[in-house]
Design a protein around this motif. Structure first.
Motif, short mmCIF file in Angstrom:
data_model
loop_
_atom_site.label_atom_id
_atom_site.label_comp_id
_atom_site.label_asym_id
_atom_site.label_seq_id
_atom_site.Cartn_x
_atom_site.Cartn_y
_atom_site.Cartn_z
N ASN A 568 0.86 -1.18 0.00
CA ASN A 568 0.00 0.00 0.00
C ASN A 568 0.90 1.23 0.00
OD1 ASN A 568 -1.79 2.09 0.44
ND2 ASN A 568 -3.08 0.89 1.83
N SER A 570 0.27 4.23 0.25
CA SER A 570 -0.04 5.31 1.19
C SER A 570 0.80 5.18 2.46
CB SER A 570 -1.54 5.29 1.55
OG SER A 570 -1.87 4.07 2.17
N ARG A 571 1.34 3.98 2.71
CA ARG A 571 2.34 3.82 3.78
C ARG A 571 3.69 4.16 3.17
NH1 ARG A 571 -0.40 -1.19 5.29
NH2 ARG A 571 1.05 -2.23 3.90
N THR A 572 4.29 5.21 3.62
CA THR A 572 5.54 5.68 3.03
C THR A 572 6.58 4.56 2.97
OG1 THR A 572 5.07 7.81 4.04
CG2 THR A 572 7.29 7.50 3.18
N GLU A 573 6.63 3.74 4.02
CA GLU A 573 7.65 2.70 4.08
C GLU A 573 7.50 1.71 2.92
OE1 GLU A 573 7.07 4.73 7.67
OE2 GLU A 573 5.59 3.40 6.71
N ASP A 574 6.25 1.36 2.56
CA ASP A 574 6.03 0.45 1.43
C ASP A 574 6.50 1.07 0.12
OD1 ASP A 574 4.88 -1.20 3.28
OD2 ASP A 574 2.99 -1.49 2.20
N LYS A 869 5.46 -1.24 11.32
CA LYS A 869 6.35 -0.75 10.27
C LYS A 869 6.48 0.76 10.37
CE LYS A 869 5.28 -2.78 6.42
NZ LYS A 869 4.54 -3.03 5.17
N MET A 870 7.71 1.26 10.34
CA MET A 870 7.86 2.71 10.46
C MET A 870 9.22 3.15 9.91
SD MET A 870 8.71 3.43 14.50
CE MET A 870 9.02 5.15 14.19
N HIS A 901 12.55 -3.56 5.33
CA HIS A 901 11.63 -2.77 6.15
C HIS A 901 12.13 -2.71 7.58
CE1 HIS A 901 8.29 -1.62 3.72
NE2 HIS A 901 7.89 -2.84 3.42
N TYR A 903 10.71 -2.60 11.43
CA TYR A 903 9.55 -2.76 12.31
C TYR A 903 9.97 -2.45 13.75
CZ TYR A 903 7.03 -5.27 8.62
OH TYR A 903 6.40 -5.62 7.45
#
Length: 949
Positions: A568, A570-574, A869-870, A901, A903
């Protein structure tokens, strides 16, 4: 002390023989050599020469038949010890180093990334106490079996005859043809817990016989990052290999990425290629010159070959050249610019066809917008030096959307093909266009694609027809199809059904979910391979996508699979992870229309092959493209007794560079032979063995069952340990209170345990088939440098790391000391980092003080922190900067495009996330899987039980 030359009478010189640890005395006028000092030399003075003090300049008597001018480059400043000691041996003056020597001796020049990592792993805990003596101290200074004691200290004169006797007895016994034998050190696994820094050490040294190599270059034997063997001393017979139970295989990464500070692969541009007439081996540092240097004898088959006249010619200066300066005689890895006889057709240009899923799910997830933006941002990084690169874009949902991009225009038009049963190209031109000529229209199109389909509500995927269309576009040339798909193929050829069934997970039927559901993909992949087309898969589905079936395409076409479950944007990390990895793949130089063959000395045969390619004939591997840092494992069989003192493996990859040149990359590796079982064990490379076992386990899980793969892994380990106990320890076949293994294999049990606990293999009813299939794709393609942390993750304590960690040292960011993988090391007030190369976990203890939380997360206290996730903020305090530097280094220090990623895991946070992080601590018990101590106990019981067999 006076140098040897000052102590000798006129007309004599002394040369240090590193293998025998003694001087060779040379009469300069005649070239005559003798071990004993000249009689006119004062015996007392000669006796004072210490064994570890060779002269600063190394000379080589073997080359005396050539003119002095020819040999100057060969001698000059070279590392003569490399002749005996293989790749990256230390200069002679380092031989007398004590066990407290500087850690950098463990490293090889020119391999910055690996060296830096290994050095930091040691520096983390101050003095490298665990490592004990450096490798050179272990192997060079250690007395050989049956050898005499070392020289007496200076000041104790000996008679010349005694000195000569001592010279003649040193280092002769044990190894073939006079090379020093491997020292076998036994470790009791019950009392030696795994030490993480062990995996950063180089493999056992390659000890070739004297004069095996004609070059003093430190690069004359292949570095393990290009090619490594499971044993660095080859058994002379199949029965000896079988007795050891060790596998014999090569692990090859022929197109390893070259980072800043690494030694570049030298290129031979004069198209003079010397090959053996019989076995087609390329000339290399292990051949011998005969007939006054006009002919050379092949190191593989012994055939005498004529040397091309131009071999000794310098085409740049148009004058005679120095053969000893030629790259192919000094480097194990070289690349030739191929003459026309190596071409079936002119070198192909790179061609990239992007197949972009534009169905509702793909657009809504933000995949289409992220993908098109990434392509747009990386157009300048796509290899296109000669401006021949071609690009095409095909979008698909239940129909196919082609884009015509006329050169010289900024306009493009969309052509829709809704007949997916009989795919055709709607236009003969302007669909696959020159990147440079159609740059304006391509840029405009990439900026508009997401807007074109943002209201698309169509659900469904005609991936099979889209692949057929992409193939039609590029089949006359070849190249790379890049697939970006967000849903299960449901329309036309290759359509699939959801076969995910939770009831069969963890049962014997589970392996069926890891096999291809449709023959279309394998058949299509083989057709692609024939036309020099490879396929990369980028998969994004939140639901079941059948990764096992779709991964067939990269598997047989030498591509790669990338998986982003529940993507997604909209999650910057993705978005950042995908954009980084996709951008790296686009920018990656690739080998095109490649074939690879591995040759070996007489008596050896390549028996089975593991990795992403198609075996075109018995031993010819077809690879439409060779991506950087993709690894292959090839098993070797001993067919007849080997009588040679050393053998040679040579890997040749004929390919077209993405810059328009037909080239041949040749990787040569020489290894000594031995008839001594202890030397076979002492030379075993645990990293190469674990890499091979990962490939074999995945193959077994597909051809049989997952349980069979796990059993085979455990059984192989039991066999090795049983053989070692029976042959190498006093216990023999009886029961033993110890579990013995050679020191260089002591991490193999924990690596096998890591493999048994890996998502691709482990026993569980909770792992989705897609995640398992993707893990298996990683296990069979990652180079050892990436695979080791995937099997044995890194675990660091950050809250109390030494003050220099996270700061920049001479070798870059200094990493914390690694901890054993057990939750016993977790502290309730601490901050820990766990990473396996694919994911990074930041574990925060429940009693973490507010100041630590504020310094790292910019939050008031632990309760305000949210797990998951961040991206970590970079704050204006030293601790935040050091933690960020460690994370950044973790992401950058390995080869490959992967961007893990991050977490954040709270000790009392979400149970699934906590269990996922804790599953990386493989020395703990987890679910039905044993702890390391339980695993070792099981092995001991099995080995003692099997002792009578």
């Amino acid at each position: 002390m006076a140098s040897p030359a000052q102590q000798l009478p006129p007309g004599w010189a002394a040369e240090w023989d590193a293998t025998h640890q003694r001087y060779l005395f040379i009469e300069t006028a005649s070239g005559r050599t003798q071990w004993e000092p000249p009689a006119t030399s004062p015996g007392a003075q000669m006796a004072q020469l210490p064994s570890g003090s060779p002269p600063p300049a190394i000379h080589h008597a073997k080359r005396r038949q050539y003119a002095a001018g020819q040999t100057q480059a060969y001698y000059g400043g070279g590392d003569g010890l490399a002749i005996e000691s293989g790749y990256g041996a230390p200069p002679p003056q380092q031989q007398q180093l004590q066990p407290t020597a500087a850690p950098q001796q463990l490293f090889t020049p020119g391999l910055a990334a690996e060296n830096q990592f290994a050095q930091q792993q040691q520096q983390g805990q101050g003095a490298p106490s665990f490592f004990g003596p450096p490798i050179q101290a272990d192997y060079i200074n250690a007395p050989s079996y049956g050898s005499q004691p070392p020289f007496q200290p200076q000041g104790q004169p000996q008679q010349v005859g005694q000195l000569a006797d001592q010279f003649s007895q040193m280092g002769i016994q044990g190894g073939a043809m006079g090379q020093k034998p491997f020292q076998l050190y036994t470790t009791n696994l019950l009392t030696s817990p795994p030490e993480p820094r062990e995996l950063a050490r180089p493999p056992p040294e390659i000890r070739l016989p004297p004069n095996a190599c004609i070059s003093p270059s430190p690069f004359a034997n292949s570095h393990p990052s290009y090619q490594r063997c499971t044993v660095n001393a080859i058994p002379t017979t199949h029965s000896l290999l079988n007795k050891s139970k060790l596998p014999l295989a090569l692990v090859i990464t022929p197109y390893r990425s070259v980072k800043e500070g690494d030694e570049q692969v030298p290129v031979v541009t004069d198209t003079v290629i010397a090959r053996c007439r019989r076995c087609r081996t390329y000339i290399n540092p292990y051949v011998t010159f005969i007939d006054g240097g006009n002919r050379w004898r092949c190191c593989m088959c012994g055939m005498s070959n004529e040397l091309p006249q131009l071999f000794d010619w310098d085409p740049v200066r148009n004058q005679p050249g120095d053969r000893w300066a030629r790259a192919e005689l000094n480097h194990s890895v070289v690349e030739y610019v191929a003459p026309t006889e190596y071409m079936v057709r002119p070198p192909q240009p790179p061609v990239y066809v992007f197949l972009i899923d534009v169905s509702h799910a793909a657009v809504q997830s933000g995949m289409v917008a992220t993908a098109t933006r990434t392509i747009l941002e990386n157009l300048d990084r796509i290899p296109d030096e000669d401006q021949r690169t071609k690009v095409a874009i095909v979008a698909f949902d239940v129909s196919l959307y082609f884009f015509s991009m006329p050169p010289g225009s900024s306009e493009s038009s969309m052509l829709v093909v809704s007949d997916t049963d009989d795919v055709f190209l709607p236009k003969p031109t302007d669909l696959c266009v020159n990147l440079a000529e159609s740059r304006a229209s391509l840029e405009a199109l990439l900026g508009r694609i997401n807007d074109m389909f943002k209201e698309n509500h169509i659900i469904g995927s005609a991936l099979g027809p889209a692949l057929q269309a992409g193939f039609k576009l590029m089949a006359p040339i070849g190249g790379k199809i890049v697939v970006l798909s967000s849903s299960l193929p449901s329309i036309g050829a290759g359509s699939l059904k959801n076969r995910e069934d939770p009831k069969i997970l963890g049962t014997a039927k589970e392996s069926g979910l890891l096999q291809a559901a449709s023959p279309f993909y394998k058949t299509f992949a083989i057709e692609c391979s024939r036309a020099q087309v490879s396929v990369d898969m980028f998969l994004f589905s939140a639901a079941y996508q059948d990764v096992a079936t779709l991964a067939c395409l990269p598997h047989y076409t030498s591509g790669q699979t990338y998986f982003y479950p529940a993507f997604n944007a909209s999650r910057t990390e993705d978005a950042v992870k995908f954009a980084h990895e996709f951008g790296e793949v686009l920018a990656m130089p690739i080998m095109l229309e490649a074939v690879m063959r591995v040759r070996a000395s007489k008596g050896l045969r390549m028996s089975s092959f593991h990795g992403n390619f198609f075996v075109r004939s018995t031993d010819l591997l077809a690879m439409p493209t060779v991506p950087q840092d993709q690894s292959y494992a090839i098993e070797v069989q001993i067919e007849e007794t080997i009588t040679a003192p050393f053998i040679v493996f040579q890997t040749a990859v004929l390919h077209t560079s993405c810059y328009g040149e037909r080239r041949i990359r040749v990787i040569t590796q020489a290894l000594p032979t031995t008839s001594n079982l202890s030397e076979v064990f002492a030379s075993a490379d645990q990293v190469a063995i674990a890499t091979l076992l990962a490939n074999k386990a995945v193959e077994k899980s597909l051809t049989h069952k997952l349980e069979d793969a796990r059993d085979a892994l455990f059984q192989k380990l039991v066999e090795i340990l049983t053989c070692y106990k029976g042959s190498m320890t006093a216990a023999g076949a009886g029961a033993s209170a110890q579990l013995a293994i050679s020191d260089n294999l002591k991490m193999l049990p924990v690596l096998v345990l890591g493999l048994l606990k890996n998502v691709g293999i482990r026993q569980s009813a909770q792992i989705s088939p897609d995640l398992r299939a993707y893990a298996q794709a990683l296990l069979t393609t990652m180079p050892s440098q990436l695979l080791m942390p995937y099997l044995y993750p890194n675990f660091y304590s950050l809250h109390n790391m030494p003050p220099e960690c996270g700061t920049v040292g001479e070798q870059g960011v200094i990493m914390p000391p690694p901890l054993p993988l057990t939750s016993e090391r977790l502290e309730r007030h601490g901050l820990f980092l766990i990473e396996d190369g694919q994911t990074i976990f930041l574990w925060v203890g429940r009693d973490a003080v507010p100041q630590l939380v504020a310094d790292v997360f910019n939050l008031p206290n632990y309760e305000a922190l949210r797990g998951g996730k961040m991206s970590l903020p970079l704050l204006e305090n030293p601790f935040s900067q050091r933690v960020n530097a460690v994370i950044q280094k973790t992401r950058e220090m390995r080869r490959g495009p992967y961007y893990p990623h991050l977490y954040v895991v709270k000790e009392d946070g979400e149970p699934p996330l906590r269990l996922w992080a804790l599953s990386c601590l493989i020395q703990d018990r987890a679910d039905v899987l044993p702890s390391y101590q339980q695993f070792i106990s099981q092995l001991k019981d099995k080995v003692n039980g099997a002792g009578g067999y």
